[in-house]
Scaffold this motif. Sequence first.
Motif, PDB file in Angstrom:
ATOM      1  N   PRO A  65       1.100  -1.053   0.064  1.00  0.00           N
ATOM      2  CA  PRO A  65      -0.052   0.226   0.026  1.00  0.00           C
ATOM      3  C   PRO A  65       0.931   1.406   0.058  1.00  0.00           C
ATOM      4  CG  PRO A  65       0.190  -1.222   2.007  1.00  0.00           C
ATOM      5  CD  PRO A  65       0.688  -2.669   0.913  1.00  0.00           C
ATOM      6  N   HIS A  66       1.956   1.326  -0.113  1.00  0.00           N
ATOM      7  CA  HIS A  66       3.067   2.378   0.284  1.00  0.00           C
ATOM      8  C   HIS A  66       3.949   2.331  -1.304  1.00  0.00           C
ATOM      9  CE1 HIS A  66       3.096   1.797   4.110  1.00  0.00           C
ATOM     10  NE2 HIS A  66       3.099   0.502   4.237  1.00  0.00           N
ATOM     11  N   TRP A  67       2.846   2.120  -2.343  1.00  0.00           N
ATOM     12  CA  TRP A  67       3.643   2.240  -3.408  1.00  0.00           C
ATOM     13  C   TRP A  67       3.402   3.988  -4.509  1.00  0.00           C
ATOM     14  CZ3 TRP A  67       0.936   5.504  -7.034  1.00  0.00           C
ATOM     15  CH2 TRP A  67      -0.578   4.806  -7.072  1.00  0.00           C
TER      16      TRP A  67
ATOM     17  N   VAL B 138      -6.258   4.093  -9.160  1.00  0.00           N
ATOM     18  CA  VAL B 138      -5.823   4.863  -8.235  1.00  0.00           C
ATOM     19  C   VAL B 138      -7.147   6.401  -8.334  1.00  0.00           C
ATOM     20  CG1 VAL B 138      -4.104   6.598  -8.672  1.00  0.00           C
ATOM     21  CG2 VAL B 138      -3.869   4.070  -9.601  1.00  0.00           C
ATOM     22  N   PRO B 139      -7.402   6.188  -7.095  1.00  0.00           N
ATOM     23  CA  PRO B 139      -7.775   7.341  -7.251  1.00  0.00           C
ATOM     24  C   PRO B 139      -7.813   8.205  -7.911  1.00  0.00           C
ATOM     25  CG  PRO B 139      -7.723   6.639  -4.803  1.00  0.00           C
ATOM     26  CD  PRO B 139      -6.302   5.779  -5.531  1.00  0.00           C
TER      27      PRO B 139
ATOM     28  N   ALA C 192      -3.855  10.614  -7.769  1.00  0.00           N
ATOM     29  CA  ALA C 192      -3.430  10.589  -9.228  1.00  0.00           C
ATOM     30  C   ALA C 192      -2.578  11.762  -9.724  1.00  0.00           C
ATOM     31  CB  ALA C 192      -4.050   9.965 -10.389  1.00  0.00           C
ATOM     32  N   ALA C 193      -3.593  13.003  -9.009  1.00  0.00           N
ATOM     33  CA  ALA C 193      -3.231  15.017  -8.787  1.00  0.00           C
ATOM     34  C   ALA C 193      -2.523  15.421  -7.911  1.00  0.00           C
ATOM     35  CB  ALA C 193      -5.158  15.196  -8.528  1.00  0.00           C
ATOM     36  N   ARG C 194      -1.911  14.339  -6.898  1.00  0.00           N
ATOM     37  CA  ARG C 194      -0.659  14.954  -5.859  1.00  0.00           C
ATOM     38  C   ARG C 194       0.392  14.184  -6.212  1.00  0.00           C
ATOM     39  NH1 ARG C 194      -4.149  12.835  -2.025  1.00  0.00           N
ATOM     40  NH2 ARG C 194      -3.070  11.635  -1.231  1.00  0.00           N
ATOM     41  N   LEU C 195       0.487  13.053  -6.939  1.00  0.00           N
ATOM     42  CA  LEU C 195       1.237  12.633  -7.978  1.00  0.00           C
ATOM     43  C   LEU C 195       1.887  13.322  -9.195  1.00  0.00           C
ATOM     44  CD1 LEU C 195       1.210   8.242  -7.625  1.00  0.00           C
ATOM     45  CD2 LEU C 195       2.693  10.450  -6.398  1.00  0.00           C
ATOM     46  N   ALA C 196       0.872  13.478  -9.458  1.00  0.00           N
ATOM     47  CA  ALA C 196       1.227  14.494 -10.999  1.00  0.00           C
ATOM     48  C   ALA C 196       1.867  15.743 -10.655  1.00  0.00           C
ATOM     49  CB  ALA C 196       0.234  15.132 -11.705  1.00  0.00           C
TER      50      ALA C 196
ATOM     51  N   VAL D 116       3.205   4.828 -16.568  1.00  0.00           N
ATOM     52  CA  VAL D 116       1.582   3.409 -15.530  1.00  0.00           C
ATOM     53  C   VAL D 116       1.827   1.630 -16.033  1.00  0.00           C
ATOM     54  CG1 VAL D 116      -0.252   2.839 -13.975  1.00  0.00           C
ATOM     55  CG2 VAL D 116       1.158   5.472 -14.979  1.00  0.00           C
ATOM     56  N   ALA D 117       1.641   0.767 -15.708  1.00  0.00           N
ATOM     57  CA  ALA D 117       1.812  -0.394 -16.272  1.00  0.00           C
ATOM     58  C   ALA D 117      -0.210  -0.746 -16.572  1.00  0.00           C
ATOM     59  CB  ALA D 117       2.271  -1.819 -16.017  1.00  0.00           C
ATOM     60  N   GLY D 118      -1.050  -0.075 -16.954  1.00  0.00           N
ATOM     61  CA  GLY D 118      -2.315  -0.380 -16.716  1.00  0.00           C
ATOM     62  C   GLY D 118      -3.435   1.297 -16.725  1.00  0.00           C
ATOM     63  N   PRO D 119      -4.740   1.742 -16.652  1.00  0.00           N
ATOM     64  CA  PRO D 119      -4.952   3.027 -16.621  1.00  0.00           C
ATOM     65  C   PRO D 119      -4.320   3.952 -15.162  1.00  0.00           C
ATOM     66  CG  PRO D 119      -6.694   1.125 -15.536  1.00  0.00           C
ATOM     67  CD  PRO D 119      -5.425   0.914 -16.072  1.00  0.00           C
ATOM     68  N   TRP D 120      -4.306   5.223 -15.371  1.00  0.00           N
ATOM     69  CA  TRP D 120      -4.444   6.087 -14.935  1.00  0.00           C
ATOM     70  C   TRP D 120      -5.096   7.317 -15.193  1.00  0.00           C
ATOM     71  CZ3 TRP D 120      -0.892   6.254 -10.476  1.00  0.00           C
ATOM     72  CH2 TRP D 120      -0.380   7.158 -10.809  1.00  0.00           C
ATOM     73  N   PRO D 121      -5.333   7.477 -13.939  1.00  0.00           N
ATOM     74  CA  PRO D 121      -6.936   8.747 -13.787  1.00  0.00           C
ATOM     75  C   PRO D 121      -5.806  10.446 -14.832  1.00  0.00           C
ATOM     76  CG  PRO D 121      -6.702   7.891 -11.632  1.00  0.00           C
ATOM     77  CD  PRO D 121      -5.802   7.542 -12.858  1.00  0.00           C
ATOM     78  N   GLY D 122      -6.837  11.028 -15.815  1.00  0.00           N
ATOM     79  CA  GLY D 122      -6.549  11.611 -16.072  1.00  0.00           C
ATOM     80  C   GLY D 122      -5.331  12.389 -17.256  1.00  0.00           C
ATOM     81  N   VAL D 123      -5.133  11.215 -17.737  1.00  0.00           N
ATOM     82  CA  VAL D 123      -3.286  10.658 -18.663  1.00  0.00           C
ATOM     83  C   VAL D 123      -3.265  11.312 -19.678  1.00  0.00           C
ATOM     84  CG1 VAL D 123      -3.966   8.194 -19.355  1.00  0.00           C
ATOM     85  CG2 VAL D 123      -1.551   9.670 -19.246  1.00  0.00           C
ATOM     86  N   GLY D 124      -2.958  11.942 -20.505  1.00  0.00           N
ATOM     87  CA  GLY D 124      -2.538  12.795 -21.513  1.00  0.00           C
ATOM     88  C   GLY D 124      -1.871  12.309 -22.601  1.00  0.00           C
ATOM     89  N   LEU D 125      -1.610  10.598 -21.922  1.00  0.00           N
ATOM     90  CA  LEU D 125      -1.046  10.034 -23.592  1.00  0.00           C
ATOM     91  C   LEU D 125      -0.980   8.141 -23.019  1.00  0.00           C
ATOM     92  CD1 LEU D 125      -0.108   9.605 -25.784  1.00  0.00           C
ATOM     93  CD2 LEU D 125       2.802   9.412 -24.892  1.00  0.00           C
TER      94      LEU D 125
END
Length: 246
Positions: A109-111, A133-134, A138-142, A154-163
């Motif tokens: 859970p610490h990823w 991913v909430p 995702a916004a904080r990591l962005a 990211v291996a898989g979906p990611w909220p708000g990704v541009g590409l």
Amino acid sequence: MPVIESVFESAVERQPALRPVASPAAPGRGLLPVVPALRGVLPEGGLRRGTAVSVAGGDAGLLLALAAGVRETDGGWAAAVGLPDLGLAAAAGYGLDLRRLLVADDPGPHWAEVVSVLAGAVELIMLRPDGPVPPNLAARLAAVLRRSGCVLLVAGPWPGVGLRLGVRSGRWFGLGDGHGQLTGRQVEVVAEGRGSAVRGRAARLWLPDAHGAVRAVEEAVGGTVDVVGEDAVAGPGTGLDRMAVV
């Protein structure tokens, strides 16, 4: 939270230069290079620093191919988080320097905390989150990525990704009538997203070819036609004994 541990055979004392250093790139500015075969499928010909990129389906070959260009940078450090099945011999075949690869197999859970720490020390992170991913996370990591200039694959979906990139179709070569060795895979890689990526692009690639590398399908080797040879085997100098583990 996991702690970065070096297994470089006392590299801390003998080779301090092998430790990760902060990315020299200005945050959010410029492109991280990619291998030549992938430049045509990416809208800008490289990976925009300080951003996240989604690899649909988590295709390991595409993930490694996108990461391989980090070797052309001044820092040259990369990390893999939450990817316990990542093939290190395959990573070396694609061109990653395993002496400059940090691996956090099971951050649990610490990823997100691991990604935040590593973003200030490496230029590229390959990540498989442990679940959906909430958007707020995702916004904080962005924001972390923008400050550091690190690229997150990211291996898989990611909220708000541009590409977003993915493999639409694929075919393996090398097997005969139920026997033989896999010697290469041809795929169609597709890229789409927002902004300059909204129209989408596609390319036919060897991912990998008989030598473990990525290249265009129509590209000839040494002036000859495309022929799949024997599997490349990781040998001395691939750095399998010099990786860093988190």
